[in-house]
Design a protein around this motif. Structure first.
Motif, PDB file in Angstrom:
ATOM      1  N   VAL A 123       0.870  -1.166   0.000  1.00 10.95           N
ATOM      2  CA  VAL A 123       0.000   0.000   0.000  1.00 10.95           C
ATOM      3  C   VAL A 123       0.908   1.217   0.000  1.00 10.95           C
ATOM      4  CG1 VAL A 123      -1.817   1.252   1.209  1.00 10.95           C
ATOM      5  CG2 VAL A 123      -1.722  -1.253   1.354  1.00 10.95           C
ATOM      6  N   GLN A 124       0.919   1.945  -1.116  1.00  9.06           N
ATOM      7  CA  GLN A 124       1.777   3.131  -1.189  1.00  9.06           C
ATOM      8  C   GLN A 124       0.977   4.347  -0.755  1.00  9.06           C
ATOM      9  OE1 GLN A 124       4.119   3.844  -4.754  1.00  9.06           O
ATOM     10  NE2 GLN A 124       5.621   4.642  -3.320  1.00  9.06           N
ATOM     11  N   THR A 125       1.495   5.004   0.272  1.00 13.79           N
ATOM     12  CA  THR A 125       0.838   6.182   0.831  1.00 13.79           C
ATOM     13  C   THR A 125       1.456   7.443   0.234  1.00 13.79           C
ATOM     14  OG1 THR A 125       2.391   6.448   2.671  1.00 13.79           O
ATOM     15  CG2 THR A 125       0.563   4.894   2.996  1.00 13.79           C
ATOM     16  N   GLY A 126       0.968   8.563   0.681  1.00 17.83           N
ATOM     17  CA  GLY A 126       1.554   9.844   0.295  1.00 17.83           C
ATOM     18  C   GLY A 126       2.566  10.330   1.317  1.00 17.83           C
ATOM     19  N   GLU A 127       2.986   9.429   2.205  1.00 17.13           N
ATOM     20  CA  GLU A 127       3.919   9.780   3.285  1.00 17.13           C
ATOM     21  C   GLU A 127       5.220  10.332   2.722  1.00 17.13           C
ATOM     22  OE1 GLU A 127       5.089  10.904   6.408  1.00 17.13           O
ATOM     23  OE2 GLU A 127       3.442   9.489   6.874  1.00 17.13           O
ATOM     24  N   THR A 128       5.590  11.547   3.139  1.00 20.31           N
ATOM     25  CA  THR A 128       6.818  12.161   2.634  1.00 20.31           C
ATOM     26  C   THR A 128       7.957  12.146   3.655  1.00 20.31           C
ATOM     27  OG1 THR A 128       6.036  14.355   3.307  1.00 20.31           O
ATOM     28  CG2 THR A 128       5.616  13.673   1.010  1.00 20.31           C
ATOM     29  N   ARG A 129       7.665  11.759   4.899  1.00 19.73           N
ATOM     30  CA  ARG A 129       8.743  11.639   5.883  1.00 19.73           C
ATOM     31  C   ARG A 129       9.576  10.413   5.538  1.00 19.73           C
ATOM     32  NH1 ARG A 129       4.564  12.482  10.769  1.00 19.73           N
ATOM     33  NH2 ARG A 129       3.336  11.347   9.210  1.00 19.73           N
ATOM     34  N   HIS A 130      10.898  10.566   5.622  1.00 16.16           N
ATOM     35  CA  HIS A 130      11.810   9.476   5.266  1.00 16.16           C
ATOM     36  C   HIS A 130      11.617   8.268   6.175  1.00 16.16           C
ATOM     37  CE1 HIS A 130      13.993  11.837   2.336  1.00 16.16           C
ATOM     38  NE2 HIS A 130      13.970  12.832   3.188  1.00 16.16           N
ATOM     39  N   TYR A 131      11.755   7.091   5.584  1.00 17.17           N
ATOM     40  CA  TYR A 131      11.663   5.799   6.275  1.00 17.17           C
ATOM     41  C   TYR A 131      10.263   5.522   6.824  1.00 17.17           C
ATOM     42  CZ  TYR A 131      16.704   5.715   5.814  1.00 17.17           C
ATOM     43  OH  TYR A 131      17.978   5.720   5.310  1.00 17.17           O
ATOM     44  N   GLY A 132       9.256   6.050   6.167  1.00 15.62           N
ATOM     45  CA  GLY A 132       7.864   5.803   6.565  1.00 15.62           C
ATOM     46  C   GLY A 132       7.332   4.507   5.982  1.00 15.62           C
ATOM     47  N   ASN A 133       8.060   3.425   6.197  1.00 11.31           N
ATOM     48  CA  ASN A 133       7.705   2.113   5.638  1.00 11.31           C
ATOM     49  C   ASN A 133       7.530   1.108   6.768  1.00 11.31           C
ATOM     50  OD1 ASN A 133       8.283   2.979   2.841  1.00 11.31           O
ATOM     51  ND2 ASN A 133      10.377   3.072   3.605  1.00 11.31           N
ATOM     52  N   LEU A 134       6.517   0.269   6.624  1.00 12.48           N
ATOM     53  CA  LEU A 134       6.217  -0.710   7.653  1.00 12.48           C
ATOM     54  C   LEU A 134       5.742  -1.996   6.995  1.00 12.48           C
ATOM     55  CD1 LEU A 134       6.222  -0.306  10.758  1.00 12.48           C
ATOM     56  CD2 LEU A 134       3.768   0.047  10.610  1.00 12.48           C
ATOM     57  N   LEU A 135       6.133  -3.097   7.562  1.00 10.18           N
ATOM     58  CA  LEU A 135       5.701  -4.410   7.087  1.00 10.18           C
ATOM     59  C   LEU A 135       4.887  -5.049   8.209  1.00 10.18           C
ATOM     60  CD1 LEU A 135       7.806  -6.737   4.999  1.00 10.18           C
ATOM     61  CD2 LEU A 135       6.582  -7.694   6.924  1.00 10.18           C
ATOM     62  N   LEU A 136       3.649  -5.453   7.908  1.00 14.95           N
ATOM     63  CA  LEU A 136       2.765  -6.067   8.895  1.00 14.95           C
ATOM     64  C   LEU A 136       2.476  -7.503   8.495  1.00 14.95           C
ATOM     65  CD1 LEU A 136       0.092  -3.199   9.106  1.00 14.95           C
ATOM     66  CD2 LEU A 136       2.046  -3.551  10.635  1.00 14.95           C
ATOM     67  N   LYS A 137       2.580  -8.430   9.437  1.00 16.71           N
ATOM     68  CA  LYS A 137       2.276  -9.841   9.194  1.00 16.71           C
ATOM     69  C   LYS A 137       0.895 -10.134   9.777  1.00 16.71           C
ATOM     70  CE  LYS A 137       5.580 -12.832   9.173  1.00 16.71           C
ATOM     71  NZ  LYS A 137       5.559 -13.243   7.772  1.00 16.71           N
ATOM     72  N   LYS A 138       0.016 -10.647   8.942  1.00 12.39           N
ATOM     73  CA  LYS A 138      -1.365 -10.911   9.354  1.00 12.39           C
ATOM     74  C   LYS A 138      -1.443 -12.119  10.284  1.00 12.39           C
ATOM     75  CE  LYS A 138      -6.073 -11.566   7.665  1.00 12.39           C
ATOM     76  NZ  LYS A 138      -6.919 -11.746   6.489  1.00 12.39           N
ATOM     77  N   GLY A 139      -2.233 -11.955  11.319  1.00  9.19           N
ATOM     78  CA  GLY A 139      -2.449 -13.028  12.278  1.00  9.19           C
ATOM     79  C   GLY A 139      -3.769 -13.737  12.055  1.00  9.19           C
ATOM     80  N   VAL A 140      -4.160 -14.489  13.053  1.00  9.18           N
ATOM     81  CA  VAL A 140      -5.367 -15.303  13.022  1.00  9.18           C
ATOM     82  C   VAL A 140      -6.454 -14.620  13.836  1.00  9.18           C
ATOM     83  CG1 VAL A 140      -6.354 -17.515  13.772  1.00  9.18           C
ATOM     84  CG2 VAL A 140      -4.072 -17.445  12.773  1.00  9.18           C
ATOM     85  N   ILE A 141      -7.671 -14.662  13.342  1.00  8.32           N
ATOM     86  CA  ILE A 141      -8.812 -14.212  14.127  1.00  8.32           C
ATOM     87  C   ILE A 141      -9.348 -15.451  14.845  1.00  8.32           C
ATOM     88  CG2 ILE A 141     -11.141 -13.258  14.043  1.00  8.32           C
ATOM     89  CD1 ILE A 141     -10.193 -11.608  11.616  1.00  8.32           C
ATOM     90  N   ALA A 142      -9.349 -15.385  16.159  1.00 12.37           N
ATOM     91  CA  ALA A 142      -9.733 -16.536  16.971  1.00 12.37           C
ATOM     92  C   ALA A 142     -11.205 -16.890  16.786  1.00 12.37           C
ATOM     93  CB  ALA A 142      -9.453 -16.253  18.432  1.00 12.37           C
ATOM     94  N   SER A 143     -11.488 -18.158  16.879  1.00 11.25           N
ATOM     95  CA  SER A 143     -12.858 -18.655  16.814  1.00 11.25           C
ATOM     96  C   SER A 143     -13.611 -18.173  18.060  1.00 11.25           C
ATOM     97  CB  SER A 143     -12.835 -20.189  16.777  1.00 11.25           C
ATOM     98  OG  SER A 143     -14.135 -20.692  16.885  1.00 11.25           O
ATOM     99  N   PRO A 144     -14.894 -17.835  17.911  1.00 17.64           N
ATOM    100  CA  PRO A 144     -15.635 -17.317  19.071  1.00 17.64           C
ATOM    101  C   PRO A 144     -15.859 -18.349  20.185  1.00 17.64           C
ATOM    102  CG  PRO A 144     -17.072 -17.455  17.146  1.00 17.64           C
ATOM    103  CD  PRO A 144     -15.689 -17.815  16.698  1.00 17.64           C
ATOM    104  N   GLU A 145     -15.733 -19.640  19.909  1.00 20.02           N
ATOM    105  CA  GLU A 145     -15.957 -20.625  20.976  1.00 20.02           C
ATOM    106  C   GLU A 145     -14.735 -21.012  21.701  1.00 20.02           C
ATOM    107  OE1 GLU A 145     -15.602 -22.939  17.180  1.00 20.02           O
ATOM    108  OE2 GLU A 145     -17.211 -21.619  17.684  1.00 20.02           O
TER     109      GLU A 145
END
Length: 145
Positions: A123-145
């Motif tokens: 996802v490329q943003t309009g962020e102009t501050r240097h080093y405004g990069n982040l990598l997110l690893k998706k987790g699991v959504i727990a079962s309601p039971e």
């Protein structure tokens, strides 16, 4: 429009977030990041800051709590121990919004590019501050039971 969904999340980005599986990575990139040449899928959110996009994504996506580094940033070249101000802001967002907050781990620039090329999407943003990069690893959504 949908209730309870941050308006920053475009239909295309919502589709990508829904399609991602546990352990898939998504990159939030600043305006200078070579997203076009790195991305398997690219979403452009010009005009929005990296912290805004981080907040929106984490409002619907859990972070992976099975790994040591579910959140990574690009380390400053030649000064890996210094936290860029924009990354500090994103850490504040993570601490506030994530269901299981995690500390941001800095990655060497080319290691970050390598992970970005393997990511599900960028996802490329309009962020102009240097080093405004982040990598997110998706987790699991727990079962309601």
């Amino acid at each position: 429009m949908l209730r309870g969904i941050d308006p920053v999340l475009s239909p295309e980005l919502l589709r990508i977030l829904r399609a991602m599986g546990h352990g898939d990575d998504i990159v939030i990139a600043d305006a200078n990041f070579p997203a076009e040449s790195c991305a398997a899928e690219l979403v452009r959110l010009d005009g929005l800051s990296a912290p805004q996009v981080t907040r929106a994504i984490l409002s619907v996506m859990p972070l992976d709590d099975f790994v040591d580094d579910p959140v990574c940033s690009m380390a400053i070249v030649g000064d890996a121990n210094t936290l860029p101000p924009v990354v500090a802001l994103m850490q504040s967002v993570i601490d506030e919004v994530a269901d299981k907050p995690a500390a941001i781990k800095p990655l060497e620039r080319f290691a970050f590019y390598e992970r970005a090329r393997a990511a599900f999407a960028i996802v490329q943003t309009g962020e102009t501050r240097h080093y405004g990069n982040l990598l997110l690893k998706k987790g699991v959504i727990a079962s309601p039971e």
